[in-house]
Design a protein around this motif. Structure first.
Motif, mmCIF file in Angstrom:
data_model
loop_
_atom_site.group_PDB
_atom_site.id
_atom_site.type_symbol
_atom_site.label_atom_id
_atom_site.label_comp_id
_atom_site.label_asym_id
_atom_site.label_seq_id
_atom_site.Cartn_x
_atom_site.Cartn_y
_atom_site.Cartn_z
ATOM 1 N N VAL A 162 0.805 -1.272 0.134
ATOM 2 C CA VAL A 162 -0.018 -0.155 -0.110
ATOM 3 C C VAL A 162 0.800 1.159 0.055
ATOM 4 O O VAL A 162 1.873 1.267 0.901
ATOM 5 C CB VAL A 162 -0.854 0.135 1.318
ATOM 6 C CG1 VAL A 162 -1.584 1.177 1.119
ATOM 7 C CG2 VAL A 162 -1.851 -1.263 1.411
ATOM 8 N N GLU A 163 0.646 2.143 -0.972
ATOM 9 C CA GLU A 163 1.199 3.355 -0.822
ATOM 10 C C GLU A 163 -0.010 4.499 -0.797
ATOM 11 O O GLU A 163 -0.926 3.991 -0.858
ATOM 12 C CB GLU A 163 1.940 3.694 -2.228
ATOM 13 C CG GLU A 163 3.104 2.579 -2.369
ATOM 14 C CD GLU A 163 3.787 2.770 -3.752
ATOM 15 O OE1 GLU A 163 3.706 3.816 -4.278
ATOM 16 O OE2 GLU A 163 4.491 1.453 -4.195
ATOM 17 N N ASN A 164 0.611 5.820 -0.903
ATOM 18 C CA ASN A 164 -0.329 6.701 -0.685
ATOM 19 C C ASN A 164 -1.240 7.000 -1.660
ATOM 20 O O ASN A 164 -2.641 7.177 -1.799
ATOM 21 C CB ASN A 164 0.269 8.103 -0.770
ATOM 22 C CG ASN A 164 1.206 8.260 0.846
ATOM 23 O OD1 ASN A 164 0.529 8.016 1.848
ATOM 24 N ND2 ASN A 164 2.097 9.107 0.794
ATOM 25 N N ASP A 165 -0.781 6.613 -3.027
ATOM 26 C CA ASP A 165 -1.715 6.805 -4.152
ATOM 27 C C ASP A 165 -2.018 5.346 -5.005
ATOM 28 O O ASP A 165 -2.542 5.111 -6.111
ATOM 29 C CB ASP A 165 -1.249 7.703 -5.291
ATOM 30 C CG ASP A 165 0.256 7.341 -5.811
ATOM 31 O OD1 ASP A 165 0.817 6.559 -5.205
ATOM 32 O OD2 ASP A 165 0.713 8.237 -6.680
ATOM 33 N N ALA A 167 -2.194 0.899 -4.381
ATOM 34 C CA ALA A 167 -2.353 -0.409 -3.559
ATOM 35 C C ALA A 167 -2.698 -1.540 -4.476
ATOM 36 O O ALA A 167 -3.235 -1.337 -5.349
ATOM 37 C CB ALA A 167 -3.512 -0.396 -2.463
ATOM 38 N N GLN A 189 -5.569 2.411 -7.853
ATOM 39 C CA GLN A 189 -4.733 3.750 -8.287
ATOM 40 C C GLN A 189 -5.442 4.911 -7.969
ATOM 41 O O GLN A 189 -6.726 5.071 -8.573
ATOM 42 C CB GLN A 189 -4.087 3.484 -9.511
ATOM 43 C CG GLN A 189 -3.210 4.544 -9.858
ATOM 44 C CD GLN A 189 -2.174 4.325 -11.168
ATOM 45 O OE1 GLN A 189 -2.562 3.267 -11.793
ATOM 46 N NE2 GLN A 189 -1.063 4.917 -11.606
ATOM 47 N N LEU A 190 -4.833 6.083 -7.392
ATOM 48 C CA LEU A 190 -5.589 7.316 -7.000
ATOM 49 C C LEU A 190 -5.369 8.106 -8.292
ATOM 50 O O LEU A 190 -4.284 8.429 -8.416
ATOM 51 C CB LEU A 190 -5.163 7.907 -5.853
ATOM 52 C CG LEU A 190 -5.865 9.121 -5.312
ATOM 53 C CD1 LEU A 190 -7.292 8.922 -4.988
ATOM 54 C CD2 LEU A 190 -4.992 9.694 -4.159
ATOM 55 N N GLU A 193 -7.925 12.372 -7.711
ATOM 56 C CA GLU A 193 -8.752 12.274 -6.378
ATOM 57 C C GLU A 193 -9.706 11.142 -6.401
ATOM 58 O O GLU A 193 -10.469 11.449 -5.390
ATOM 59 C CB GLU A 193 -9.235 13.596 -5.919
ATOM 60 C CG GLU A 193 -7.846 14.753 -5.809
ATOM 61 C CD GLU A 193 -8.530 16.027 -5.388
ATOM 62 O OE1 GLU A 193 -10.110 16.041 -5.261
ATOM 63 O OE2 GLU A 193 -7.923 16.886 -4.953
ATOM 64 N N TRP A 195 -10.263 6.907 -6.629
ATOM 65 C CA TRP A 195 -9.727 5.502 -6.749
ATOM 66 C C TRP A 195 -10.388 4.630 -7.879
ATOM 67 O O TRP A 195 -11.432 4.557 -8.020
ATOM 68 C CB TRP A 195 -9.717 4.831 -5.277
ATOM 69 C CG TRP A 195 -8.940 5.251 -4.094
ATOM 70 C CD1 TRP A 195 -9.036 6.377 -3.323
ATOM 71 C CD2 TRP A 195 -7.558 4.959 -4.120
ATOM 72 N NE1 TRP A 195 -8.134 6.571 -2.561
ATOM 73 C CE2 TRP A 195 -7.189 5.833 -2.894
ATOM 74 C CE3 TRP A 195 -6.779 4.309 -4.685
ATOM 75 C CZ2 TRP A 195 -5.852 5.845 -2.485
ATOM 76 C CZ3 TRP A 195 -5.511 4.060 -4.171
ATOM 77 C CH2 TRP A 195 -4.898 4.838 -3.171
#
Length: 249
Positions: A162-165, A167, A189-190, A193, A195
């Motif tokens: 998991v990363e900030n943007d 997973a 993926q973000l 804004e 997902w």
């Protein structure tokens, strides 16, 4: 070429396949030195088959070899051209490519041959590589045998990050009756804004040593040697990964 005719699904998970450690490819290079490089002429032309990000291609170039790489992933080749700008790279399907006799050696380090799940398509790959080799050319490749799948994938497993943007999760299953493994990737993926979820599935085949050797002989390869990477070559890998070395007479 059309993405329908190559393994383009790897484009979708390129971010998951982080660049391997440099030390790992240096180990591969030492392995190749023992097996085939010492037998090649100076400045030999080597075909880096299913070359991925081009890490091995760059090490071979530094050793003075001419390198051409082939891969079915456009995203992987974009990285390969950055990692090994002196090499030539071809976007094509590993099963159906056609090249004239050009190379002193073909090297394949990785697991993509297991992604070819029919013996007929595996024969097609070997036949096309046979044609692409010069006379007396050498072919070396890795392959996961049945022992690998029965020992490493006997029970379903999973992993992820998991990363900030970003997973992802990967789930493995293996059917010992069909001798087919299944990898299911789910990534989030973000983007702007929001997902976004995507899923991709890969199948791989557990071939036996006898099956592979029989196909190599049918195509015309000779002087076939088979090594267990862990026991025979001293490479720290999971049990059941074999290294085949053969020659086009």
């Amino acid at each position: 070429m059309s993405s329908e005719n190559r393994f383009s699904d790897y484009d979708a998970i390129e971010r998951i396949y982080l660049p391997a450690r440099k030390e790992l490819y240096e180990i591969y290079l030492e392995e190749l030195e023992k097996l085939i490089l010492q037998h090649l002429p100076k400045g030999a032309h080597i075909f880096d088959f299913c070359c991925g990000r081009g890490e091995l291609a760059q090490l071979l170039i530094k050793k003075g070899y001419q390198v051409t790489g082939l891969d079915g992933s456009e995203v992987m080749l974009r990285c390969a051209r950055e990692n090994a700008p002196s090499a030539e790279f071809i976007l094509d399907d590993a099963r159906y490519f056609k090249l004239p006799p050009t190379f002193h050696a073909v090297v394949f380090i990785g697991n993509s041959l297991n992604d070819i799940i029919s013996i007929e398509e595996l024969e097609s790959v070997f036949r096309n590589l046979y044609v692409a080799l010069l006379r007396n050319g050498l072919f070396v490749f890795e392959l996961k045998l049945e022992e690998y799948y029965t020992s490493s994938m006997s029970v379903p497993t999973s992993r992820g990050d998991v990363e900030n943007d970003f997973a992802w999760i990967e789930r493995y299953t293996y059917d010992p009756q069909k001798k087919v493994a299944q990898e299911n990737f789910t990534k989030f993926q973000l983007i702007k804004e929001e997902w976004h979820r995507s899923d991709v599935t890969f199948l791989s085949k557990a071939y036996s040593q006898t099956e592979v050797q029989s196909v190599l002989e049918k195509v015309g390869f000779t002087e076939i040697s088979i090594y267990d990477e862990e026991r025979d070559l001293g490479v720290d890998r999971s049990p059941g990964i074999a290294c085949f070395v053969c020659r086009k007479p």
